[in-house]
Design an enzyme around this catalytic site. Structure first.
Site, PDB file in Angstrom:
ATOM      1  N   ILE A   1      -5.390  -5.580  -3.571  1.00  0.00           N
ATOM      2  CA  ILE A   1      -4.524  -4.602  -4.227  1.00  0.00           C
ATOM      3  C   ILE A   1      -5.355  -3.615  -5.033  1.00  0.00           C
ATOM      4  CG2 ILE A   1      -2.778  -4.372  -6.042  1.00  0.00           C
ATOM      5  CD1 ILE A   1      -1.375  -6.796  -4.860  1.00  0.00           C
TER       6      ILE A   1
ATOM      7  N   SER B   1       9.527   1.072   9.006  1.00  0.00           N
ATOM      8  CA  SER B   1      10.577   0.415   9.772  1.00  0.00           C
ATOM      9  C   SER B   1      10.825  -0.970   9.215  1.00  0.00           C
ATOM     10  CB  SER B   1      10.172   0.301  11.247  1.00  0.00           C
ATOM     11  OG  SER B   1      11.094  -0.510  11.958  1.00  0.00           O
TER      12      SER B   1
ATOM     13  N   LEU C   1      -4.895  -1.952   4.267  1.00  0.00           N
ATOM     14  CA  LEU C   1      -5.508  -2.593   5.429  1.00  0.00           C
ATOM     15  C   LEU C   1      -5.905  -1.596   6.501  1.00  0.00           C
ATOM     16  CD1 LEU C   1      -3.223  -5.754   5.765  1.00  0.00           C
ATOM     17  CD2 LEU C   1      -5.481  -5.578   4.698  1.00  0.00           C
TER      18      LEU C   1
ATOM     19  N   THR D   1      -9.346  -8.655  -4.502  1.00  0.00           N
ATOM     20  CA  THR D   1      -9.643  -7.221  -4.516  1.00  0.00           C
ATOM     21  C   THR D   1      -8.701  -6.395  -3.644  1.00  0.00           C
ATOM     22  OG1 THR D   1     -11.286  -7.601  -2.769  1.00  0.00           O
ATOM     23  CG2 THR D   1     -12.087  -7.522  -5.038  1.00  0.00           C
TER      24      THR D   1
ATOM     25  N   LYS E   1      -2.583 -14.226 -15.000  1.00  0.00           N
ATOM     26  CA  LYS E   1      -3.830 -14.710 -14.399  1.00  0.00           C
ATOM     27  C   LYS E   1      -4.987 -14.385 -15.325  1.00  0.00           C
ATOM     28  CE  LYS E   1      -7.017 -13.928 -10.569  1.00  0.00           C
ATOM     29  NZ  LYS E   1      -7.294 -13.179  -9.334  1.00  0.00           N
TER      30      LYS E   1
ATOM     31  N   ALA F   1      -2.501 -12.098  -5.881  1.00  0.00           N
ATOM     32  CA  ALA F   1      -3.363 -12.249  -7.048  1.00  0.00           C
ATOM     33  C   ALA F   1      -4.090 -10.941  -7.296  1.00  0.00           C
ATOM     34  CB  ALA F   1      -4.367 -13.390  -6.836  1.00  0.00           C
TER      35      ALA F   1
ATOM     36  N   VAL G   1      -0.173 -10.954   1.628  1.00  0.00           N
ATOM     37  CA  VAL G   1      -0.783 -12.117   0.993  1.00  0.00           C
ATOM     38  C   VAL G   1      -1.411 -11.749  -0.350  1.00  0.00           C
ATOM     39  CG1 VAL G   1      -1.252 -13.223   3.193  1.00  0.00           C
ATOM     40  CG2 VAL G   1      -3.002 -11.780   2.169  1.00  0.00           C
TER      41      VAL G   1
ATOM     42  N   ALA H   1       0.824  -1.205   0.000  1.00  0.00           N
ATOM     43  CA  ALA H   1       0.000   0.000   0.000  1.00  0.00           C
ATOM     44  C   ALA H   1       0.861   1.259   0.000  1.00  0.00           C
ATOM     45  CB  ALA H   1      -0.938   0.001   1.207  1.00  0.00           C
TER      46      ALA H   1
END
Length: 503
Positions: free
Chosen positions: A346, A39, A333, A344, A78, A50, A47, A16
């Site tokens: 990324i 850091s 996140l 979804t 993909k 995909a 994870v 991100a």
């Protein structure tokens, strides 16, 4: 008016943080000073290996060379996601990228397919998707169709190592002026007059000021939640999985150009093939499965030797009530979590970046800008949520976890879509929903929901003409796939990565 640059400070790195930094470095060339604080001691979830085809828009916008990017990230192609055992044990289907069938005038393809299926003219939906056939055949190509000008270009996305992607974008961003500051954030100073964040204090004594802060600190949400108390909408009553274990394994000979999602008695498992390894994970509800059982199930299902111990991830599905509060915008996140069932994670970073750039505030952002950013973010998260709930809702499995999913009340927005579909095969896409009509079409059929009727125009064609039309689409798709290269051969020709991953 001040001529000093607007200072944008990104708290946190990982996928991100470095996607934000790379995009800002590229599009905000003058008048902005971009700093990223991270850091080396703090790990990332990582994870998100995909993606969906929109990632190509992001990479292209930055001017990244596709083959170079894939080599640097150990990436592969993909074409689809395969869902195994979701509807019921032994059932499988694909949510493939791109078109399914061919519309006729104003009539969407699903209406002809529903009629043909009801009358026994066709069987599965798979033959009418170019990507589905190519994925199952382990085939790949780039560019326009080669055998029929009527066929569209085959869309695709990527599998890649998220950590290597972050590292690749870091080099890109730093080369364009982004300053990286090493250190753990120990304190957040606020402006006494308006409550904005003023600066970040680090464990090495440094203070990093900013005018706008982007929170990429992961689940913790150090700025948006711990400091500003933006609030969180908990969606576990709809999506109760709250744990995941991730583990890499030795690269398999089954080098598929698709992600595989396999349902189990309390959730699902993922499999993502990369050039140097295979990414694996298990998602589950701790109310229905213990951590030990989940780890045993995950390791038993690998198609190669594990390369590490399973890494646990605890999460609460949902989103921030405010993605942008004061002078802080949450991305990744820090903004919320949606289990990666439809790849979804990324994309949500990418769309947040696009939204920030479109509504980029000056030195004095307005509340109207914040409200619009939050409204658009809410809509995106809620419609992706509905699409994921659909996979759980429509099932015929007998385990308690799955029975509870069938009985759980669903959001009104999803209920309305299901009613439209069940009656006469209608699918509507509102505003800028991420998933298109053909995406819903594939999952609805794959999960066993077949409408009782269809649009009346579909009934005006003769049965013989309908059969010829359906056969023609399948024939064109299969002919195009037959001349494609094998996926592993294609990767070896165009974007082979180094055997050893550079540090």
């Amino acid at each position: 008016m001040s001529t000093d640059p607007i200072r944008i400070t990104i708290a946190g790195g990982g996928t991100a943080g470095w996607m934000v930094a790379a995009a800002f470095a590229h599009f905000l060339e003058t008048g902005f000073e971009i700093t990223l604080v991270e850091s080396d001691e703090i790990g990332t979830v990582g994870v998100g290996e995909a993606t969906i085809p929109q990632i190509r828009l992001f990479n292209d916008a930055l001017g990244l060379d596709e083959s170079q990017f894939l080599r640097a990230t150990q990436g592969t192609y993909k074409l689809a996601i395969e869902f195994v055992d979701w509807h019921k044990p032994g059932a499988r289907y694909m949510h493939a990228f791109g078109d399914v069938g061919r519309d006729v005038g104003l009539l969407a393809f699903q209406h002809n397919w529903v009629r043909a299926h009801r009358e026994g003219v066709v069987g599965e939906l798979a033959p009418y998707s170019l990507n589905n056939i190519a994925a199952l055949g382990n085939r790949m190509q780039r560019g326009p169709a080669r055998t029929a000008p009527a066929l569209p270009e085959m869309p695709y996305a990527f599998h890649f190592d998220a950590g290597l992607y972050a590292r690749y974008l870091r080099r890109f961003a730093e080369a364009r002026g982004v300053t990286r500051v090493e250190g753990k954030i120990t304190d957040v100073a606020r402006n006494g007059s308006n409550g904005d964040i003023a600066s970040l204090a680090l464990d090495n004594g440094l203070k990093v000021p900013g005018d706008l802060f982007v929170d990429c600190t992961g689940f913790r949400g150090l700025l948006i939640e711990e400091t500003l108390n933006a609030g969180y909408d908990d969606w576990t009553h709809w999506l109760p999985c709250n744990r995941a274990l991730a583990v890499p394994s030795v690269r398999s000979d089954d080098f598929t150009p698709y992600t595989r999602s396999t349902a189990h008695r309390a959730g699902w498992q993922w499999r993502i093939p990369l050039q140097h390894r295979t990414g694996n994970g298990i998602v589950y509800s701790s109310d229905y499965m213990s951590d030990d059982e989940a780890a045993a199930r995950l390791l038993a299902g690998l198609d190669g030797a594990p390369l590490a111990e399973p890494r646990p991830i605890h999460f609460v599905t949902g989103k921030r009530r405010k993605f942008w509060k004061a002078n802080v915008i949450a991305v990744g996140l820090a903004s919320g979590f949606m289990e990666p069932l439809e790849s979804t994670s990324i994309h949500l970073i990418q769309s947040a970046i696009q939204r920030i750039l479109k509504l980029l505030p000056g030195r004095r952002p307005t509340q109207a800008e914040r409200d619009e950013f939050n409204r658009q973010s809410d809509f995106e998260y809620e419609r992706i949520r509905d699409f994921i709930i659909l996979h759980y809702r429509a099932n015929e499995r007998i385990e308690p976890f799955w029975v509870a999913r069938r009985r759980q009340a669903i959001p009104d927005t999803l209920a309305a879509k299901l009613e439209l579909w069940r009656g006469n095969a209608q699918i509507t896409r509102e505003h800028e929903e991420l998933f298109s009509e053909v995406g819903w079409f594939q999952v609805l059929v794959g999960q066993g929901i077949i409408p009782t009727g269809n649009h009346p125009i579909a009934d005006t064609i003769s049965r013989a003409d309908l059969a010829e039309y359906m056969e023609m689409i399948e024939r064109l798709n299969r002919r195009e796939v037959a001349q494609m290269a094998q996926h592993d051969v294609f990767v070896a020709q165009h974007c082979p990565a180094a055997t050893e991953v550079a540090a």
